[in-house]
Design an enzyme around this catalytic site. Structure first.
Site, PDB file in Angstrom:
ATOM      1  N   TYR A 199      39.281  37.356  98.806  1.00 33.46           N
ATOM      2  CA  TYR A 199      39.991  37.416  99.936  1.00 33.46           C
ATOM      3  C   TYR A 199      40.372  36.118 100.166  1.00 33.46           C
ATOM      4  O   TYR A 199      39.817  34.996 100.040  1.00 33.46           O
ATOM      5  CB  TYR A 199      39.486  38.250 100.950  1.00 33.46           C
ATOM      6  N   TYR A 245      47.168  45.376  99.543  1.00 41.26           N
ATOM      7  CA  TYR A 245      47.878  44.253  99.811  1.00 41.26           C
ATOM      8  C   TYR A 245      48.894  43.826  98.819  1.00 41.26           C
ATOM      9  O   TYR A 245      49.619  42.828  98.890  1.00 41.26           O
ATOM     10  CB  TYR A 245      46.896  42.900  99.953  1.00 41.26           C
ATOM     11  N   HIS A 247      51.422  37.769 102.379  1.00 37.33           N
ATOM     12  CA  HIS A 247      50.413  37.156 102.096  1.00 37.33           C
ATOM     13  C   HIS A 247      50.023  36.892 100.667  1.00 37.33           C
ATOM     14  O   HIS A 247      49.312  36.156 100.124  1.00 37.33           O
ATOM     15  CB  HIS A 247      49.223  37.455 102.887  1.00 37.33           C
ATOM     16  N   ASN A 275      40.703  34.225 103.046  1.00 34.89           N
ATOM     17  CA  ASN A 275      39.641  33.245 103.623  1.00 34.89           C
ATOM     18  C   ASN A 275      38.547  32.652 102.786  1.00 34.89           C
ATOM     19  O   ASN A 275      38.065  31.399 103.220  1.00 34.89           O
ATOM     20  CB  ASN A 275      39.196  33.964 104.722  1.00 34.89           C
TER      21      ASN A 275
END
Length: 190
Positions: free
Chosen positions: A64, A14, A19, A66
């Site tokens: 993460y 990532y 994001h 969420n």
């Protein structure tokens, strides 16, 4: 004590993803102001230092996107830091690439990291929203936010982050001047 929290997803996969602009922002602050690692666990990385004589913690939730709210809430509770001293730096699909906005409270516009935080500590924290643009259709959002910036986008995002980090101290004293200054400098440099 000020807490600056950058949102992102852990892992090499990532790095440089849209994001993860919150993580990128924190990495730049860490280097610019010479923050030192304070604590690292499976759920968070914490750095400590000063920005123009203001004592600050930098917090990267490693759970993460969420699940970002859990380590943030634990950190604030453990150190007895009020929510008003928290600034969350995150990507924003509703802003064009390279545009930034500062706000306190408000909705989360479907951003899963903000949803997690709001559910646990409420929404009365400060936000630095960094525009990443929007895909052509809403059905591509999940894929889009996890993609890396292309070379042209990367120039823009790196410049806005660099300028924001350079003048971040204005958020402590002259919030209204922060956006104006960054906007003027950005237009000059791009």
């Amino acid at each position: 004590m000020i807490v600056i929290c950058g949102l992102g997803n852990p892992g090499r996969k990532y790095t440089d993803a849209r994001h993860n602009v919150g993580f990128t922002f924190l990495d730049k602050i860490k280097v610019k102001y010479k923050f030192n690692i304070y604590k690292k666990s499976k759920s968070e990385e914490i750095f400590r230092g000063k920005i123009k004589r203001k004592k600050c913690y930098l917090l990267k939730p490693l759970t993460y996107m969420n699940l970002s709210g859990t380590p943030i809430a634990s950190f604030l509770q453990y150190y007895k830091i009020p929510t008003k001293n928290l600034t969350v730096v995150h990507d924003d699909l509703d802003l064009t690439l390279g545009k930034i906005k500062v706000k306190k409270g408000g909705g989360n516009a479907g951003h899963h990291g903000l949803q997690s935080i709001d559910e646990i500590i409420g929404n009365s924290y400060n936000r630095l929203r960094i525009g990443i643009g929007h895909p052509s259709s809403s059905k591509f959002v999940n894929k889009y936010v996890l993609e890396k910036f292309n070379s042209e986008e990367k120039v823009i995002i790196n410049k806005i982050i660099e300028l924001s980090v350079e003048h971040f101290d204005l958020l402590f004293s002259k919030k209204e001047l922060f956006l104006t200054k960054i906007s003027l400098l950005f237009r000059k440099n791009i």
